[in-house]
Design an enzyme around this catalytic site. Structure first.
Site, PDB file in Angstrom:
ATOM      1  N   HIS A  26       0.811  -1.217   0.000  1.00 54.07           N
ATOM      2  CA  HIS A  26       0.000   0.000   0.000  1.00 54.07           C
ATOM      3  C   HIS A  26       0.841   1.261   0.000  1.00 54.07           C
ATOM      4  O   HIS A  26       2.026   1.241   0.291  1.00 54.07           O
ATOM      5  CB  HIS A  26      -0.974   0.018   1.182  1.00 54.07           C
ATOM      6  N   GLU A  94      -4.121   3.454   1.415  1.00 59.12           N
ATOM      7  CA  GLU A  94      -4.422   3.671   2.831  1.00 59.12           C
ATOM      8  C   GLU A  94      -4.667   5.152   3.063  1.00 59.12           C
ATOM      9  O   GLU A  94      -3.900   5.994   2.606  1.00 59.12           O
ATOM     10  CB  GLU A  94      -3.249   3.212   3.694  1.00 59.12           C
ATOM     11  N   HIS A 121       1.698  12.242  -7.344  1.00 61.59           N
ATOM     12  CA  HIS A 121       0.357  11.755  -7.650  1.00 61.59           C
ATOM     13  C   HIS A 121       0.295  10.243  -7.523  1.00 61.59           C
ATOM     14  O   HIS A 121       1.318   9.579  -7.440  1.00 61.59           O
ATOM     15  CB  HIS A 121      -0.062  12.161  -9.069  1.00 61.59           C
ATOM     16  N   GLU A 167      -3.513  10.733 -11.611  1.00 63.49           N
ATOM     17  CA  GLU A 167      -3.324  10.587 -13.050  1.00 63.49           C
ATOM     18  C   GLU A 167      -4.293   9.524 -13.552  1.00 63.49           C
ATOM     19  O   GLU A 167      -4.495   8.496 -12.902  1.00 63.49           O
ATOM     20  CB  GLU A 167      -1.880  10.156 -13.335  1.00 63.49           C
TER      21      GLU A 167
END
Length: 179
Positions: A26, A94, A121, A167
């Site tokens: 994550h 998360e 991003h 994105e």
């Protein structure tokens, strides 16, 4: 066919055996208010909430989101088993929510794109970029850049409720990217 890495300075030709089984699980974003963040990522981007963990003594909560694929086995029902299962998945997002930030109208997290720049991003690949852009428009999603704007065509950037950039790409349109 075994995977081979692109060869660039600094790239190890082969991973060390000690890293066998390592999985990218994550990445974490801090959110001011979990409700609009959860609404955006579950309703607009189709993610599902796998697990919420509260840490009352430290006054924060963690939310783990995932984009399930057809055929994925459902997560286990038991709290401990579900937590362990969550930490064994790939591609989790998360959220960390520090309690009380939602009540402060002046509170904002740095989005990483304002100066000084840092984090940039996250990215979602979509099957049809035009359909995704139309969906975002119908839902009033803020764009940083539309696919037809700027020098890099066929790539969009939207903003989430905390101002983080996302994105949006359609893989098939990117064959000429960076050439």
């Amino acid at each position: 066919m075994p995977f081979t890495t692109e060869n660039q300075p600094g790239v190890a030709a082969q991973p060390d055996a000690a890293t066998a089984g390592f999985v990218f699980n994550h990445s974490m974003l801090r959110v001011k208010d979990p409700q609009p963040a959860l609404d955006f990522y579950t309703r607009i981007l189709g993610m599902r909430l796998l697990r919420k963990l509260d840490f009352a003594e430290m006054k924060f909560s963690l939310y783990f989101l995932h984009r399930p694929q057809a055929g994925d086995a459902p997560p286990p029902d038991g709290a401990g088993e579900r937590t362990a299962w969550t930490f064994a998945q790939r591609g989790i997002l998360e959220f960390t929510h520090n309690w009380g930030t939602e009540a402060d109208p002046a509170f904002r997290y740095h989005d990483g794109n304002a100066q000084p720049q840092g984090f940039g991003h996250i990215c979602f690949s979509v099957p049809d970029l035009d359909a995704a852009v139309a969906w975002f428009d119908r839902n009033g999603v803020a764009f940083v850049k539309r696919p037809e704007q700027g020098k890099m065509k066929d790539v969009a950037f939207i903003k989430d409720p905390d101002g983080y950039w996302i994105e949006i790409v359609e893989a098939g349109r990117l064959q000429g990217l960076g050439r």
